[in-house]
Design a protein around this motif. Structure first.
Motif, PDB file in Angstrom:
ATOM      1  N   GLU A 107       0.835  -1.201   0.000  1.00  0.00           N
ATOM      2  CA  GLU A 107       0.000   0.000   0.000  1.00  0.00           C
ATOM      3  C   GLU A 107       0.869   1.250   0.000  1.00  0.00           C
ATOM      4  N   SER A 108       1.923   1.243   0.795  1.00  0.00           N
ATOM      5  CA  SER A 108       2.814   2.394   0.889  1.00  0.00           C
ATOM      6  C   SER A 108       3.541   2.659  -0.420  1.00  0.00           C
ATOM      7  N   VAL A 109       4.005   1.598  -1.082  1.00  0.00           N
ATOM      8  CA  VAL A 109       4.755   1.810  -2.323  1.00  0.00           C
ATOM      9  C   VAL A 109       3.828   2.225  -3.456  1.00  0.00           C
ATOM     10  N   PHE A 110       2.584   1.744  -3.468  1.00  0.00           N
ATOM     11  CA  PHE A 110       1.620   2.217  -4.466  1.00  0.00           C
ATOM     12  C   PHE A 110       1.388   3.724  -4.304  1.00  0.00           C
ATOM     13  N   ALA A 111       1.271   4.173  -3.067  1.00  0.00           N
ATOM     14  CA  ALA A 111       1.072   5.596  -2.820  1.00  0.00           C
ATOM     15  C   ALA A 111       2.299   6.394  -3.253  1.00  0.00           C
ATOM     16  N   ALA A 112       3.492   5.860  -3.005  1.00  0.00           N
ATOM     17  CA  ALA A 112       4.722   6.543  -3.414  1.00  0.00           C
ATOM     18  C   ALA A 112       4.825   6.626  -4.930  1.00  0.00           C
ATOM     19  N   ILE A 169      -9.018  -4.315  -2.946  1.00  0.00           N
ATOM     20  CA  ILE A 169     -10.299  -4.615  -2.307  1.00  0.00           C
ATOM     21  C   ILE A 169     -10.586  -3.595  -1.204  1.00  0.00           C
ATOM     22  N   GLN A 170      -9.568  -3.287  -0.425  1.00  0.00           N
ATOM     23  CA  GLN A 170      -9.733  -2.330   0.668  1.00  0.00           C
ATOM     24  C   GLN A 170     -10.172  -0.962   0.165  1.00  0.00           C
ATOM     25  N   HIS A 171      -9.655  -0.539  -0.980  1.00  0.00           N
ATOM     26  CA  HIS A 171      -9.910   0.820  -1.458  1.00  0.00           C
ATOM     27  C   HIS A 171     -10.978   0.909  -2.547  1.00  0.00           C
ATOM     28  N   LEU A 172     -11.352  -0.213  -3.170  1.00  0.00           N
ATOM     29  CA  LEU A 172     -12.262  -0.145  -4.314  1.00  0.00           C
ATOM     30  C   LEU A 172     -13.535  -0.983  -4.184  1.00  0.00           C
ATOM     31  N   ALA A 173     -13.516  -2.043  -3.406  1.00  0.00           N
ATOM     32  CA  ALA A 173     -14.689  -2.914  -3.310  1.00  0.00           C
ATOM     33  C   ALA A 173     -15.778  -2.287  -2.445  1.00  0.00           C
ATOM     34  N   ARG A 174     -17.024  -2.737  -2.648  1.00  0.00           N
ATOM     35  CA  ARG A 174     -18.129  -2.248  -1.820  1.00  0.00           C
ATOM     36  C   ARG A 174     -17.887  -2.603  -0.357  1.00  0.00           C
ATOM     37  N   HIS A 216     -11.341  -0.644 -26.790  1.00  0.00           N
ATOM     38  CA  HIS A 216     -12.411  -0.614 -25.782  1.00  0.00           C
ATOM     39  C   HIS A 216     -12.179   0.484 -24.753  1.00  0.00           C
ATOM     40  N   ILE A 217     -10.923   0.726 -24.418  1.00  0.00           N
ATOM     41  CA  ILE A 217     -10.586   1.788 -23.486  1.00  0.00           C
ATOM     42  C   ILE A 217      -9.326   2.494 -23.981  1.00  0.00           C
ATOM     43  N   HIS A 218      -9.137   3.722 -23.512  1.00  0.00           N
ATOM     44  CA  HIS A 218      -7.926   4.467 -23.824  1.00  0.00           C
ATOM     45  C   HIS A 218      -6.962   4.339 -22.647  1.00  0.00           C
ATOM     46  N   ARG A 219      -5.696   4.418 -22.925  1.00  0.00           N
ATOM     47  CA  ARG A 219      -4.696   4.325 -21.859  1.00  0.00           C
ATOM     48  C   ARG A 219      -4.963   5.313 -20.726  1.00  0.00           C
ATOM     49  N   ASP A 220      -5.461   6.483 -21.074  1.00  0.00           N
ATOM     50  CA  ASP A 220      -5.693   7.508 -20.062  1.00  0.00           C
ATOM     51  C   ASP A 220      -6.800   7.131 -19.079  1.00  0.00           C
ATOM     52  N   ALA A 221      -7.603   6.126 -19.438  1.00  0.00           N
ATOM     53  CA  ALA A 221      -8.693   5.698 -18.558  1.00  0.00           C
ATOM     54  C   ALA A 221      -8.213   4.754 -17.459  1.00  0.00           C
ATOM     55  N   ILE A 222      -6.953   4.321 -17.545  1.00  0.00           N
ATOM     56  CA  ILE A 222      -6.397   3.381 -16.566  1.00  0.00           C
ATOM     57  C   ILE A 222      -5.744   4.189 -15.448  1.00  0.00           C
ATOM     58  N   ARG A 223      -6.327   4.110 -14.255  1.00  0.00           N
ATOM     59  CA  ARG A 223      -5.880   4.959 -13.150  1.00  0.00           C
ATOM     60  C   ARG A 223      -5.001   4.189 -12.168  1.00  0.00           C
ATOM     61  N   PRO A 224      -3.936   4.806 -11.658  1.00  0.00           N
ATOM     62  CA  PRO A 224      -3.117   4.144 -10.633  1.00  0.00           C
ATOM     63  C   PRO A 224      -3.869   4.056  -9.316  1.00  0.00           C
ATOM     64  N   ILE A 276      -5.268   5.775  -2.839  1.00  0.00           N
ATOM     65  CA  ILE A 276      -4.693   5.617  -1.497  1.00  0.00           C
ATOM     66  C   ILE A 276      -4.256   6.964  -0.949  1.00  0.00           C
ATOM     67  N   GLY A 277      -3.590   7.741  -1.786  1.00  0.00           N
ATOM     68  CA  GLY A 277      -3.072   9.029  -1.333  1.00  0.00           C
ATOM     69  C   GLY A 277      -4.141  10.086  -1.172  1.00  0.00           C
ATOM     70  N   GLU A 278      -5.214   9.965  -1.968  1.00  0.00           N
ATOM     71  CA  GLU A 278      -6.308  10.931  -1.911  1.00  0.00           C
ATOM     72  C   GLU A 278      -7.626  10.166  -1.820  1.00  0.00           C
TER      73      GLU A 278
END
Length: 321
Positions: A23-28, A119-124, A261-269, A274-276
């Motif tokens: 989680e920490s490294v994803f935020a970094a 799952i912690q940040h995106l699942a219902r 089907h999707i554009h690269r810009d639609a893929i979010r980190p 986590i940071g916001e």
């Protein structure tokens, strides 16, 4: 230089440790304080193996290094895990090697931690049924990490060879959860969270099977050509990943991007969420997908923890190289 064996690594790094480190490294990564270098991953033309390198630098935690390893599908018959990995850490101030760390357990626990973070940040918040597609070595790690993130009450699973689901059944029962082997339609009808953890090169789940509100963590696609879900699922979902560049080129998103089907810009980190925390407000009907391509920084993060804990415990072995 320190040597940290697989045995020492297992004793040093818990699921909670791995979750916090990943989680920490994803935020970094999301803030630009950590970055991955281009992945090398190729078929070697021997033993049907895939082999490669993942590396990066985390300025926040001063972790520099590389994981070397891959996938040997014949290893199970030899009594070995199919995934084989080793992590080499360097001193970012001098470039000298700091540690050689066994990477097999770390690969499994950090991969499970990545899906658990999603799952912690995106699942219902009310997700109660976990579905798992796949039954390889990493599947029980995925189950154990996932059920700690939501009030999971039961587990359903599917695998092409149903007899291989026994390890998942045992893992679920050890955590006091009912377990049922089901077909893919039933799994999608019942699961609030779905984890795919296979080595497939074709979609296993279709858009028509996925219910509104489902969170899907695709954890098996990390090579050009691999695929676990229908690209149409991604087209109708909020899409997150560990590394957008990898997702678009070697991750589950590669097919959706290539087919328009999707554009690269639609893929979010996912690190941005986590940071916001307020940057993503989940609706009850939204389908969310996490494309877990597996980044070198994950390996460095957990290897750093393993090194620190093993040195403290006296289980690391120092050598002069």
């Amino acid at each position: 230089m320190q040597i940290v064996s697989e045995k020492a690594v297992k004793a040093a790094v818990s699921r909670a440790d791995a979750f916090t480190a990943v989680e920490s490294v994803f935020a970094a990564m999301a803030t630009g304080q950590a970055w991955n270098f281009p992945v090398v991953r190729e078929a070697i033309g021997h033993a049907d193996a895939l082999y490669g390198f993942k590396s990066g630098f985390d300025r926040d935690h001063m972790a520099l290094g590389v994981k070397s390893g891959g996938y040997w599908p014949g290893n199970a018959a030899r009594g070995l895990t199919n995934h084989q990995s080793t992590v080499l850490l360097f001193d970012p101030d001098t470039g000298q090697p700091r540690a050689l760390v066994g990477g097999n357990y770390l690969t499994a626990v950090r991969t499970a931690a990545a899906s658990a973070v999603s799952i912690q940040h995106l699942a219902r918040p009310d997700a109660k049924t976990l579905g798992i597609v796949g039954a390889g070595h990493q599947a029980p790690f995925q189950l154990r990490a996932a059920v700690e993130q939501r009030p999971i009450e039961r587990v359903v699973a599917w695998n092409r060879s149903p007899e291989r689901l026994e390890s998942l059944r045992e893992a679920a029962q050890a955590m006091g959860l009912p377990f049922e082997a089901v077909d893919r339609d039933t799994l999608c009808e019942q699961a609030d969270v779905i984890i795919t953890i296979t080595s497939c090169f074709e979609p296993l789940l279709t858009r028509e099977q996925i219910r509104p509100g489902t969170h899907i963590a695709c954890m098996g696609t990390d090579t050009a050509g691999k695929q676990e879900i229908d690209p149409a699922i991604l087209a109708s979902a909020e899409v997150f990943t560990d590394d957008p560049t990898q997702a678009a080129t070697i991750g589950e998103c590669q097919h959706a991007v290539a087919q328009g089907h999707i554009h690269r810009d639609a893929i979010r980190p996912v690190g941005g969420v986590i940071g916001e925390p307020g940057s993503f407000r989940r609706s009850a009907e939204a389908i969310t997908v996490f494309d877990g391509t597996g980044v070198g920084l994950q390996d460095l993060a957990v290897a750093r923890v393993a090194l620190e804990r093993a040195v403290e415990a006296g289980t690391a072995v120092r050598i002069d190289l």
